[in-house]
Design a protein around this motif. Structure first.
Motif, PDB file in Angstrom:
ATOM      1  N   SER A   1       0.834  -1.205   0.000  1.00  0.00           N
ATOM      2  CA  SER A   1       0.000   0.000   0.000  1.00  0.00           C
ATOM      3  C   SER A   1       0.866   1.251   0.000  1.00  0.00           C
ATOM      4  CB  SER A   1      -0.928   0.002   1.216  1.00  0.00           C
ATOM      5  OG  SER A   1      -1.810  -1.099   1.191  1.00  0.00           O
ATOM      6  N   ALA A   2       1.947   1.234   0.776  1.00  0.00           N
ATOM      7  CA  ALA A   2       2.857   2.385   0.827  1.00  0.00           C
ATOM      8  C   ALA A   2       3.507   2.634  -0.530  1.00  0.00           C
ATOM      9  CB  ALA A   2       3.919   2.162   1.901  1.00  0.00           C
ATOM     10  N   VAL A   3       3.901   1.550  -1.207  1.00  0.00           N
ATOM     11  CA  VAL A   3       4.496   1.676  -2.545  1.00  0.00           C
ATOM     12  C   VAL A   3       3.484   2.246  -3.524  1.00  0.00           C
ATOM     13  CG1 VAL A   3       5.433   0.400  -4.510  1.00  0.00           C
ATOM     14  CG2 VAL A   3       6.189  -0.153  -2.188  1.00  0.00           C
ATOM     15  N   LEU A   4       2.257   1.742  -3.491  1.00  0.00           N
ATOM     16  CA  LEU A   4       1.219   2.204  -4.411  1.00  0.00           C
ATOM     17  C   LEU A   4       0.874   3.671  -4.154  1.00  0.00           C
ATOM     18  CD1 LEU A   4      -0.749   1.576  -6.680  1.00  0.00           C
ATOM     19  CD2 LEU A   4      -2.373   0.751  -4.969  1.00  0.00           C
TER      20      LEU A   4
ATOM     21  N   PHE B   1       6.143  -0.283 -10.822  1.00  0.00           N
ATOM     22  CA  PHE B   1       5.996  -1.106  -9.623  1.00  0.00           C
ATOM     23  C   PHE B   1       4.795  -0.675  -8.781  1.00  0.00           C
ATOM     24  CE2 PHE B   1       9.777  -3.208 -10.763  1.00  0.00           C
ATOM     25  CZ  PHE B   1       9.819  -4.367 -10.010  1.00  0.00           C
ATOM     26  N   GLY B   2       4.201   0.462  -9.105  1.00  0.00           N
ATOM     27  CA  GLY B   2       2.913   0.789  -8.518  1.00  0.00           C
ATOM     28  C   GLY B   2       1.846  -0.163  -9.037  1.00  0.00           C
ATOM     29  N   VAL B   3       1.920  -0.503 -10.329  1.00  0.00           N
ATOM     30  CA  VAL B   3       1.005  -1.480 -10.920  1.00  0.00           C
ATOM     31  C   VAL B   3       1.260  -2.856 -10.308  1.00  0.00           C
ATOM     32  CG1 VAL B   3       0.115  -2.444 -13.066  1.00  0.00           C
ATOM     33  CG2 VAL B   3       1.108  -0.144 -13.059  1.00  0.00           C
ATOM     34  N   PHE B   4       2.523  -3.192 -10.149  1.00  0.00           N
ATOM     35  CA  PHE B   4       2.919  -4.460  -9.527  1.00  0.00           C
ATOM     36  C   PHE B   4       2.350  -4.564  -8.115  1.00  0.00           C
ATOM     37  CE2 PHE B   4       6.101  -6.757  -6.915  1.00  0.00           C
ATOM     38  CZ  PHE B   4       6.142  -7.970  -7.574  1.00  0.00           C
ATOM     39  N   ALA B   5       2.488  -3.486  -7.334  1.00  0.00           N
ATOM     40  CA  ALA B   5       1.988  -3.484  -5.954  1.00  0.00           C
ATOM     41  C   ALA B   5       0.470  -3.626  -5.926  1.00  0.00           C
ATOM     42  CB  ALA B   5       2.421  -2.203  -5.245  1.00  0.00           C
ATOM     43  N   GLY B   6      -0.225  -2.899  -6.823  1.00  0.00           N
ATOM     44  CA  GLY B   6      -1.678  -2.991  -6.860  1.00  0.00           C
ATOM     45  C   GLY B   6      -2.153  -4.378  -7.231  1.00  0.00           C
ATOM     46  N   TRP B   7      -1.478  -4.993  -8.196  1.00  0.00           N
ATOM     47  CA  TRP B   7      -1.834  -6.363  -8.589  1.00  0.00           C
ATOM     48  C   TRP B   7      -1.713  -7.319  -7.396  1.00  0.00           C
ATOM     49  CZ3 TRP B   7       2.265 -10.185 -10.137  1.00  0.00           C
ATOM     50  CH2 TRP B   7       1.703 -11.438 -10.426  1.00  0.00           C
ATOM     51  N   LEU B   8      -0.617  -7.205  -6.648  1.00  0.00           N
ATOM     52  CA  LEU B   8      -0.432  -8.086  -5.500  1.00  0.00           C
ATOM     53  C   LEU B   8      -1.455  -7.812  -4.404  1.00  0.00           C
ATOM     54  CD1 LEU B   8       3.462  -8.277  -5.091  1.00  0.00           C
ATOM     55  CD2 LEU B   8       1.926  -9.927  -6.153  1.00  0.00           C
ATOM     56  N   LEU B   9      -1.847  -6.549  -4.245  1.00  0.00           N
ATOM     57  CA  LEU B   9      -2.840  -6.218  -3.221  1.00  0.00           C
ATOM     58  C   LEU B   9      -4.204  -6.835  -3.523  1.00  0.00           C
ATOM     59  CD1 LEU B   9      -2.013  -2.457  -2.568  1.00  0.00           C
ATOM     60  CD2 LEU B   9      -1.884  -4.289  -0.879  1.00  0.00           C
ATOM     61  N   LEU B  10      -4.514  -6.994  -4.806  1.00  0.00           N
ATOM     62  CA  LEU B  10      -5.825  -7.518  -5.196  1.00  0.00           C
ATOM     63  C   LEU B  10      -5.809  -9.013  -5.481  1.00  0.00           C
ATOM     64  CD1 LEU B  10      -7.004  -4.653  -7.585  1.00  0.00           C
ATOM     65  CD2 LEU B  10      -7.632  -5.012  -5.195  1.00  0.00           C
TER      66      LEU B  10
ATOM     67  N   LEU C   1      -7.232   0.156  -7.957  1.00  0.00           N
ATOM     68  CA  LEU C   1      -7.279   0.227  -9.420  1.00  0.00           C
ATOM     69  C   LEU C   1      -6.920   1.620  -9.917  1.00  0.00           C
ATOM     70  CD1 LEU C   1     -10.515  -1.830 -10.189  1.00  0.00           C
ATOM     71  CD2 LEU C   1      -8.172  -2.449 -10.806  1.00  0.00           C
ATOM     72  N   PHE C   2      -7.417   2.636  -9.234  1.00  0.00           N
ATOM     73  CA  PHE C   2      -7.101   4.019  -9.609  1.00  0.00           C
ATOM     74  C   PHE C   2      -5.595   4.272  -9.517  1.00  0.00           C
ATOM     75  CE2 PHE C   2      -6.288   8.425  -8.277  1.00  0.00           C
ATOM     76  CZ  PHE C   2      -6.842   9.102  -9.356  1.00  0.00           C
ATOM     77  N   GLY C   3      -4.983   3.823  -8.423  1.00  0.00           N
ATOM     78  CA  GLY C   3      -3.545   3.998  -8.262  1.00  0.00           C
ATOM     79  C   GLY C   3      -2.755   3.239  -9.309  1.00  0.00           C
ATOM     80  N   MET C   4      -3.193   2.029  -9.624  1.00  0.00           N
ATOM     81  CA  MET C   4      -2.512   1.233 -10.654  1.00  0.00           C
ATOM     82  C   MET C   4      -2.546   1.934 -12.013  1.00  0.00           C
ATOM     83  SD  MET C   4      -3.998  -2.568  -9.710  1.00  0.00           S
ATOM     84  CE  MET C   4      -3.276  -3.359 -11.153  1.00  0.00           C
ATOM     85  N   LEU C   5      -3.728   2.429 -12.392  1.00  0.00           N
ATOM     86  CA  LEU C   5      -3.871   3.067 -13.695  1.00  0.00           C
ATOM     87  C   LEU C   5      -3.125   4.392 -13.768  1.00  0.00           C
ATOM     88  CD1 LEU C   5      -7.631   2.249 -14.348  1.00  0.00           C
ATOM     89  CD2 LEU C   5      -5.647   1.287 -15.521  1.00  0.00           C
ATOM     90  N   MET C   6      -3.147   5.148 -12.689  1.00  0.00           N
ATOM     91  CA  MET C   6      -2.386   6.405 -12.650  1.00  0.00           C
ATOM     92  C   MET C   6      -0.893   6.124 -12.809  1.00  0.00           C
ATOM     93  SD  MET C   6      -4.044   9.345 -12.264  1.00  0.00           S
ATOM     94  CE  MET C   6      -2.981  10.431 -11.273  1.00  0.00           C
TER      95      MET C   6
END
Length: 411
Positions: A116-119, A177-186, A204-209
């Protein structure tokens, strides 16, 4: 009681996100380079660990330290050739990636908090990137205030400086790696309880941004973002509500970007050139591979076999004359120790990704390892900082943070 625990967890996540932001982007102000925010953030985390009476050095025990086997040879080279560059690379790798990663894991206590911190960090940086892309005033301030590692100034229309001393491919990889972090969170996993409910849309918003910000930063990160998004869609499932959210987000983002781009056209901005640069890899028009292949590799001789000890840039160019991290390492450390280092690096990546299923583990080991073909990402610290933090946190995760049907915690 539950509310207090949630507030405590949220507060800890926000503070750690600020620290992660500082380490990942390592912002250094002109004239104050010694006090780069990344260095101060690791020091802050270390002091925090002491206050909480945490034994970080016990926490850092790992086979991954074999990565530093070549250090005595590099230190000897430094005594013979007065170039501190290669030795400092290993020192900063230990400081940022190993110590910093262990401290983040120790204080985060839970892989979900770390992810979450990375994202959060990459999403905030994405906002800075979009703002800086369309704001000439901000670019002027950035050029005069922040030390940047880019080979172009902040006034260049086709790249965004954001709020970071990292730039180009390095910055884009961090954003991916924000996308990577979001994928792992979900993603359903056996290591920690995944995010569900309304919080899914924030992720999802953070991943896409984070992914879209790579378009105005660098293609390496854009390719990685596409890979992570593809894996997300496969593993998370093509759920209708997710597809609707993705579609709406992309439509709104396209409309907003189109509106702002019209203002850049008056400044001489070429949409055709920008599209070819950003998406040329997908259409076969990208010249990155051919440019890299055209760079001369120093021939094997007595000096390159044993290593020249030279790696520090002179007048903006590195002594090897090549962008590849592998070639730079070969030129500096010599053929034998360069091959040794990268064999060990391959093993370390495989080792620290042991919490992944075997196919994902193999894929990410090879993908992250191959990044050094383009640039010395091993010594850019950010990727290893994230991976080491996850590795340490997965090793020491508390049983109550794991889903009920998983194996016992590792010791």
């Amino acid at each position: 009681m539950i509310s207090n625990e949630r507030n405590y967890s949220l507060s800890r996540t926000v503070v750690l996100a600020m620290a992660v932001f500082s380490v990942l982007y390592n912002i250094a102000f002109i004239g104050r380079e010694t006090f780069a925010l990344g260095r101060l953030a690791v020091l802050f985390l270390f002091c925090w660990a002491i206050i909480e009476k945490r034994n970080v050095f016990r926490y850092m025990r790992s086979k991954a330290w074999v990565l530093f086997i070549p250090v005595p040879a590099v230190a000897l080279q430094f005594l013979l050739v007065p170039d501190f560059g290669q030795l400092s690379r290993f020192m900063y790798l230990a400081y940022f990636s190993f110590l910093g990663g262990a401290l983040l894991a120790l204080l985060g206590r839970n892989p979900r908090i770390i992810l979450s911190a990375v994202l959060i960090a990459t999403t905030v940086q994405a906002a800075f990137l979009f703002f800086s892309f369309f704001s000439p005033t901000y670019r002027t301030w950035f050029d005069a205030t922040v030390l940047s590692g880019s080979n172009y100034d902040a006034s260049y229309l086709y790249r965004a400086p954001g709020f970071s001393s990292e730039a180009g491919a390095s910055l884009s990889v961090i954003q991916s790696f924000g996308v990577f972090a979001g994928w792992l969170l979900l993603r359903e996993n056996e290591c920690f309880i995944s995010i569900r409910g309304k919080a899914t849309y924030l992720v999802l918003f953070g991943m896409l941004m984070s992914a879209l910000s790579c378009v105005i930063v660098g293609r390496t990160g854009l390719l990685l973002s596409c890979l992570f998004l593809f894996l997300f869609l496969i593993s998370y499932g093509l759920r209708l509500r997710v597809l609707i959210f993705l579609s709406l987000f992309l439509v709104v983002a396209a409309a907003v970007l189109n509106q702002f781009l019209s203002g850049l056209l008056d400044a001489g901005f070429s949409i055709d050139f920008f599209e070819q640069w950003a998406f040329g890899f997908f259409t076969g028009k990208d010249e990155t591979v051919s440019t890299l292949a055209a760079m001369p590799i120093p021939p094997l001789g007595l000096d390159t076999f044993f290593g020249t000890g030279l790696v520090s840039t002179v007048d903006g160019a590195n002594p090897s004359g090549h962008d590849s991290g592998m070639v730079q390492t070969y030129y500096s450390m010599g053929l034998f120790f360069a091959v040794t280092l990268y064999c060990i690096y391959l093993y370390v990546l495989w080792h620290i990704l042991d919490w992944f299923p075997v196919l994902y583990r193999l894929l990410f080991t090879l993908v992250i390892f191959s990044l050094d073909i383009k640039e010395p990402f091993l010594f850019k610290y950010s990727v290893m900082f994230i991976l080491m933090a996850l590795y340490f946190s997965m090793r020491w995760i508390r049983p109550e943070e794991r889903p009920a049907s998983v194996l016992p915690v590792k010791t």
